[in-house]
Write a protein that holds these residues in place. Structure first.
Motif, PDB file in Angstrom:
ATOM      1  N   VAL A   1      -4.245   1.053  -4.547  1.00  0.00           N
ATOM      2  CA  VAL A   1      -2.834   1.499  -4.567  1.00  0.00           C
ATOM      3  C   VAL A   1      -2.719   2.672  -3.836  1.00  0.00           C
ATOM      4  CG1 VAL A   1      -1.280   2.616  -6.348  1.00  0.00           C
ATOM      5  CG2 VAL A   1      -3.016   0.763  -7.101  1.00  0.00           C
ATOM      6  N   ILE A   2      -1.687   2.833  -2.874  1.00  0.00           N
ATOM      7  CA  ILE A   2      -1.082   3.795  -2.116  1.00  0.00           C
ATOM      8  C   ILE A   2      -0.107   4.523  -2.719  1.00  0.00           C
ATOM      9  CG2 ILE A   2      -0.547   4.726   0.312  1.00  0.00           C
ATOM     10  CD1 ILE A   2      -1.891   2.148   1.405  1.00  0.00           C
ATOM     11  N   LEU A   3       0.005   5.857  -3.048  1.00  0.00           N
ATOM     12  CA  LEU A   3       0.852   6.363  -3.867  1.00  0.00           C
ATOM     13  C   LEU A   3       2.136   6.844  -3.249  1.00  0.00           C
ATOM     14  CD1 LEU A   3      -1.240   8.130  -6.612  1.00  0.00           C
ATOM     15  CD2 LEU A   3       0.152   6.457  -7.111  1.00  0.00           C
ATOM     16  N   ASP A   4       1.722   7.432  -2.067  1.00  0.00           N
ATOM     17  CA  ASP A   4       2.867   8.003  -1.273  1.00  0.00           C
ATOM     18  C   ASP A   4       2.527   7.712   0.242  1.00  0.00           C
ATOM     19  OD1 ASP A   4       0.634   9.541  -1.026  1.00  0.00           O
ATOM     20  OD2 ASP A   4       1.874  11.530  -1.609  1.00  0.00           O
ATOM     21  N   GLY A   5       3.127   6.482   0.905  1.00  0.00           N
ATOM     22  CA  GLY A   5       2.769   6.088   2.134  1.00  0.00           C
ATOM     23  C   GLY A   5       3.881   6.163   3.152  1.00  0.00           C
TER      24      GLY A   5
ATOM     25  N   ALA B   1      -5.880   0.828 -10.891  1.00  0.00           N
ATOM     26  CA  ALA B   1      -6.383   1.004  -9.465  1.00  0.00           C
ATOM     27  C   ALA B   1      -7.879   1.175  -9.520  1.00  0.00           C
ATOM     28  CB  ALA B   1      -5.690   2.115  -8.672  1.00  0.00           C
ATOM     29  N   GLU B   2      -8.696   0.686  -8.636  1.00  0.00           N
ATOM     30  CA  GLU B   2     -10.033   1.034  -8.553  1.00  0.00           C
ATOM     31  C   GLU B   2     -10.095   2.019  -7.418  1.00  0.00           C
ATOM     32  OE1 GLU B   2     -12.895  -2.549  -9.479  1.00  0.00           O
ATOM     33  OE2 GLU B   2     -10.760  -3.335  -8.712  1.00  0.00           O
ATOM     34  N   ILE B   3      -9.324   1.886  -6.285  1.00  0.00           N
ATOM     35  CA  ILE B   3      -9.205   2.777  -5.201  1.00  0.00           C
ATOM     36  C   ILE B   3      -7.871   3.330  -5.103  1.00  0.00           C
ATOM     37  CG2 ILE B   3      -9.257   2.653  -2.642  1.00  0.00           C
ATOM     38  CD1 ILE B   3     -11.438   0.561  -2.592  1.00  0.00           C
ATOM     39  N   LEU B   4      -7.568   4.794  -5.047  1.00  0.00           N
ATOM     40  CA  LEU B   4      -6.435   5.267  -5.080  1.00  0.00           C
ATOM     41  C   LEU B   4      -6.364   6.088  -3.814  1.00  0.00           C
ATOM     42  CD1 LEU B   4      -3.913   5.376  -6.966  1.00  0.00           C
ATOM     43  CD2 LEU B   4      -4.905   7.309  -8.080  1.00  0.00           C
ATOM     44  N   LEU B   5      -5.239   5.793  -3.197  1.00  0.00           N
ATOM     45  CA  LEU B   5      -4.901   6.814  -1.826  1.00  0.00           C
ATOM     46  C   LEU B   5      -3.756   7.538  -2.176  1.00  0.00           C
ATOM     47  CD1 LEU B   5      -5.427   4.090   0.844  1.00  0.00           C
ATOM     48  CD2 LEU B   5      -7.187   5.688  -0.100  1.00  0.00           C
ATOM     49  N   THR B   6      -3.642   8.931  -1.880  1.00  0.00           N
ATOM     50  CA  THR B   6      -2.721   9.817  -1.993  1.00  0.00           C
ATOM     51  C   THR B   6      -2.636  10.915  -0.739  1.00  0.00           C
ATOM     52  OG1 THR B   6      -1.684  11.605  -3.239  1.00  0.00           O
ATOM     53  CG2 THR B   6      -4.168  11.339  -3.304  1.00  0.00           C
TER      54      THR B   6
ATOM     55  N   TYR C   1       3.207   2.193  -2.521  1.00  0.00           N
ATOM     56  CA  TYR C   1       4.535   2.543  -2.645  1.00  0.00           C
ATOM     57  C   TYR C   1       4.861   3.894  -1.829  1.00  0.00           C
ATOM     58  CZ  TYR C   1       3.521   0.730  -7.249  1.00  0.00           C
ATOM     59  OH  TYR C   1       3.224  -0.166  -8.402  1.00  0.00           O
ATOM     60  N   GLU C   2       6.244   3.883  -1.401  1.00  0.00           N
ATOM     61  CA  GLU C   2       6.624   4.932  -0.275  1.00  0.00           C
ATOM     62  C   GLU C   2       6.604   6.377  -0.714  1.00  0.00           C
ATOM     63  OE1 GLU C   2      10.139   3.931   1.600  1.00  0.00           O
ATOM     64  OE2 GLU C   2       9.333   2.285   2.938  1.00  0.00           O
ATOM     65  N   LYS C   3       6.771   6.315  -2.221  1.00  0.00           N
ATOM     66  CA  LYS C   3       6.821   7.706  -2.963  1.00  0.00           C
ATOM     67  C   LYS C   3       6.637   7.386  -4.060  1.00  0.00           C
ATOM     68  CE  LYS C   3       9.645  11.956  -3.338  1.00  0.00           C
ATOM     69  NZ  LYS C   3      10.892  12.660  -3.116  1.00  0.00           N
ATOM     70  N   THR C   4       6.052   8.331  -4.737  1.00  0.00           N
ATOM     71  CA  THR C   4       5.542   8.402  -6.455  1.00  0.00           C
ATOM     72  C   THR C   4       6.166   9.652  -7.150  1.00  0.00           C
ATOM     73  OG1 THR C   4       3.879   6.677  -6.299  1.00  0.00           O
ATOM     74  CG2 THR C   4       4.084   7.942  -7.988  1.00  0.00           C
ATOM     75  N   GLU C   5       7.018   9.527  -8.014  1.00  0.00           N
ATOM     76  CA  GLU C   5       7.337  10.966  -8.645  1.00  0.00           C
ATOM     77  C   GLU C   5       6.184  11.069  -9.872  1.00  0.00           C
ATOM     78  OE1 GLU C   5       9.522  12.650  -7.978  1.00  0.00           O
ATOM     79  OE2 GLU C   5      10.854  11.149  -6.456  1.00  0.00           O
ATOM     80  N   ASP C   6       6.008  12.334 -10.338  1.00  0.00           N
ATOM     81  CA  ASP C   6       5.104  12.833 -11.126  1.00  0.00           C
ATOM     82  C   ASP C   6       5.290  11.755 -12.573  1.00  0.00           C
ATOM     83  OD1 ASP C   6       4.531  14.571  -9.399  1.00  0.00           O
ATOM     84  OD2 ASP C   6       5.344  16.350 -10.634  1.00  0.00           O
ATOM     85  N   GLU C   7       6.279  11.346 -12.799  1.00  0.00           N
ATOM     86  CA  GLU C   7       6.118  10.639 -14.140  1.00  0.00           C
ATOM     87  C   GLU C   7       5.799   9.175 -14.098  1.00  0.00           C
ATOM     88  OE1 GLU C   7      10.689  10.693 -12.284  1.00  0.00           O
ATOM     89  OE2 GLU C   7       8.793  12.185 -12.797  1.00  0.00           O
ATOM     90  N   ASP C   8       5.592   8.769 -12.752  1.00  0.00           N
ATOM     91  CA  ASP C   8       5.256   7.374 -12.562  1.00  0.00           C
ATOM     92  C   ASP C   8       3.933   7.359 -11.928  1.00  0.00           C
ATOM     93  OD1 ASP C   8       8.041   6.542 -13.057  1.00  0.00           O
ATOM     94  OD2 ASP C   8       8.474   6.784 -11.093  1.00  0.00           O
ATOM     95  N   ILE C   9       3.224   8.309 -12.003  1.00  0.00           N
ATOM     96  CA  ILE C   9       1.709   8.195 -11.142  1.00  0.00           C
ATOM     97  C   ILE C   9       0.947   7.367 -11.966  1.00  0.00           C
ATOM     98  CG2 ILE C   9      -0.220   9.616 -10.670  1.00  0.00           C
ATOM     99  CD1 ILE C   9       1.504  11.777 -10.066  1.00  0.00           C
TER     100      ILE C   9
ATOM    101  N   LEU D   1      -9.186  -4.743   5.024  1.00  0.00           N
ATOM    102  CA  LEU D   1     -10.530  -4.649   4.161  1.00  0.00           C
ATOM    103  C   LEU D   1      -9.965  -4.816   2.797  1.00  0.00           C
ATOM    104  CD1 LEU D   1     -11.326  -0.828   5.071  1.00  0.00           C
ATOM    105  CD2 LEU D   1     -12.246  -3.010   5.978  1.00  0.00           C
ATOM    106  N   LEU D   2      -8.858  -4.719   2.177  1.00  0.00           N
ATOM    107  CA  LEU D   2      -8.497  -4.808   0.730  1.00  0.00           C
ATOM    108  C   LEU D   2      -7.025  -5.425   0.752  1.00  0.00           C
ATOM    109  CD1 LEU D   2     -10.255  -2.087  -0.534  1.00  0.00           C
ATOM    110  CD2 LEU D   2     -11.177  -4.230  -1.065  1.00  0.00           C
ATOM    111  N   PRO D   3      -6.666  -6.017  -0.267  1.00  0.00           N
ATOM    112  CA  PRO D   3      -5.418  -6.055  -0.601  1.00  0.00           C
ATOM    113  C   PRO D   3      -4.804  -4.728  -1.011  1.00  0.00           C
ATOM    114  CG  PRO D   3      -6.456  -8.008  -1.746  1.00  0.00           C
ATOM    115  CD  PRO D   3      -7.338  -6.989  -1.372  1.00  0.00           C
ATOM    116  N   VAL D   4      -3.414  -4.506  -1.055  1.00  0.00           N
ATOM    117  CA  VAL D   4      -3.069  -3.291  -1.243  1.00  0.00           C
ATOM    118  C   VAL D   4      -1.491  -3.189  -2.008  1.00  0.00           C
ATOM    119  CG1 VAL D   4      -2.066  -0.971  -0.054  1.00  0.00           C
ATOM    120  CG2 VAL D   4      -4.173  -2.158   0.792  1.00  0.00           C
ATOM    121  N   THR D   5      -1.620  -2.464  -2.787  1.00  0.00           N
ATOM    122  CA  THR D   5      -0.190  -2.209  -3.466  1.00  0.00           C
ATOM    123  C   THR D   5       0.342  -0.840  -3.039  1.00  0.00           C
ATOM    124  OG1 THR D   5      -0.808  -3.324  -5.545  1.00  0.00           O
ATOM    125  CG2 THR D   5       1.197  -1.932  -5.417  1.00  0.00           C
TER     126      THR D   5
END
Length: 323
Positions: A4-8, A45-50, A30-38, A24-28
């Motif tokens: 999961v990419i939280l703010d790409g 997620a097993e891999i989390l990108l921020t 998100y262009e932007k993630t508000e605090d309440e949605d994190i 490398l991997l399938p990716v979900t």
């Protein structure tokens, strides 16, 4: 592995494809993630990108499947790296991608302070040169870099490249690095204690990470050590400055100028003191954002993931290597 990419959106607003990571991997994404949605977006997620989405201890405790955190930046203060280490989750960053972009922007800001090119261009367009009646015209003091002393606080990749450029301009260079670093080859360079760097420099530029030790490293006490006509450049992290103290110094004439690409709260608040202080220049956290730098960052992030998948994590900032 679920990734999961939280703010790409800042890394790829449309001109920097995610291909190196998606290969490398399938990716979900998100262009932007508000605090309440994190938590909702990250819970499986097993891999989390921020990039700038915060991952606190409380958040990490609610992500049972998480195995890896990749920070899409050099600074990693958005992640509680200690809490991640307690769960054996490696946290990686992306050093070196902006070796040209940020140092070049540092000097763009320095030249704005010293020469104010944009102001004079606008004055020409407004007819001020013509009204003056002389073959040349300037409305602010014009200064040059040769022979000036630049003080670099923090001497990693960025600080080192700032020094390289400063050397080309014939500047004297003082650097403060709390941990030992190699000595550059040019003669006009020296390491020095922080107090000496502050006292002797005409320009102070910040290139240290934001930690408990460096927060407000520029404060009322350290400002008092500086030359009254010195300027401060900050392209690192906003909280390195005690912003009210810096604003007070600017307003009282005890600081010559300020140019920042970062502030403590971003985007900048409407009542931020730097919006009304004299000799102040602000850019909107774009020093890192050249196409070349963002492309390099994307590849480093992908390389970090590949290294993790191979069992040999690289660019780990919290000591968890799995070895």
């Amino acid at each position: 592995m679920k990734t999961v990419i939280l703010d790409g959106v800042t890394l790829n607003p449309g001109d920097n494809p995610w291909t190196p990571i998606e290969d490398l991997l399938p990716v979900t994404l998100y262009e932007k993630t508000e605090d309440e949605d994190i938590i909702q977006r990250s819970k499986d997620a097993e891999i989390l990108l921020t990039n700038k989405t915060p991952l606190t201890k409380e958040t990490l405790e609610q992500l049972p499947n998480l195995k890896y955190i990749g920070v899409l930046a050099t600074g990693y203060d958005v992640v509680d790296i200690k809490a991640a280490a307690e769960r054996d989750i490696p946290v990686t960053n992306t050093p070196g991608y902006a070796n040209n972009a940020v140092p070049e922007h540092v000097f763009a800001l320095i030249f704005e302070c010293y020469r104010q090119v944009s102001l004079h261009s606008q004055q020409v367009k407004d007819g001020e040169w013509g009204k003056n009646g002389q073959f040349c015209f300037w409305s602010t003091s014009q200064r040059e870099l040769g022979g000036k002393t630049i003080g670099i606080i923090g001497f990693g990749n960025t600080g080192n490249n700032v020094a390289r450029i400063a050397n080309g301009f014939g500047m004297n260079i003082l650097a403060y690095a709390p941990r030992p670093k190699p000595m550059p080859s040019y003669d006009n360079f020296a390491y020095a204690p922080l107090k000496e760097v502050l006292e002797k420099s005409d320009i102070i530029t910040l290139h240290c990470p934001l930690t408990e030790e460096t927060k407000h490293i520029i404060n009322e006490e350290t400002l008092a050590l500086m030359k009254p006509d010195a300027i401060i450049i900050n392209t690192a992290r906003g909280p390195l400055l005690d912003e009210p103290a810096v604003a007070k110094a600017l307003n009282s004439g005890k600081l010559g100028g300020l140019a920042v690409d970062v502030v403590s709260e971003e985007p900048i608040a409407k009542d931020h003191p730097f919006l009304s202080t004299p000799n102040t220049f602000i850019t909107p956290h774009l020093a890192w954002a050249t196409v070349e730098a963002r492309t390099a960052l994307m590849q480093i992030a992908a390389d970090n993931i590949q290294a993790f998948l191979d069992g040999t994590p690289q660019n780990v900032v919290n000591g968890v290597t799995g070895k």
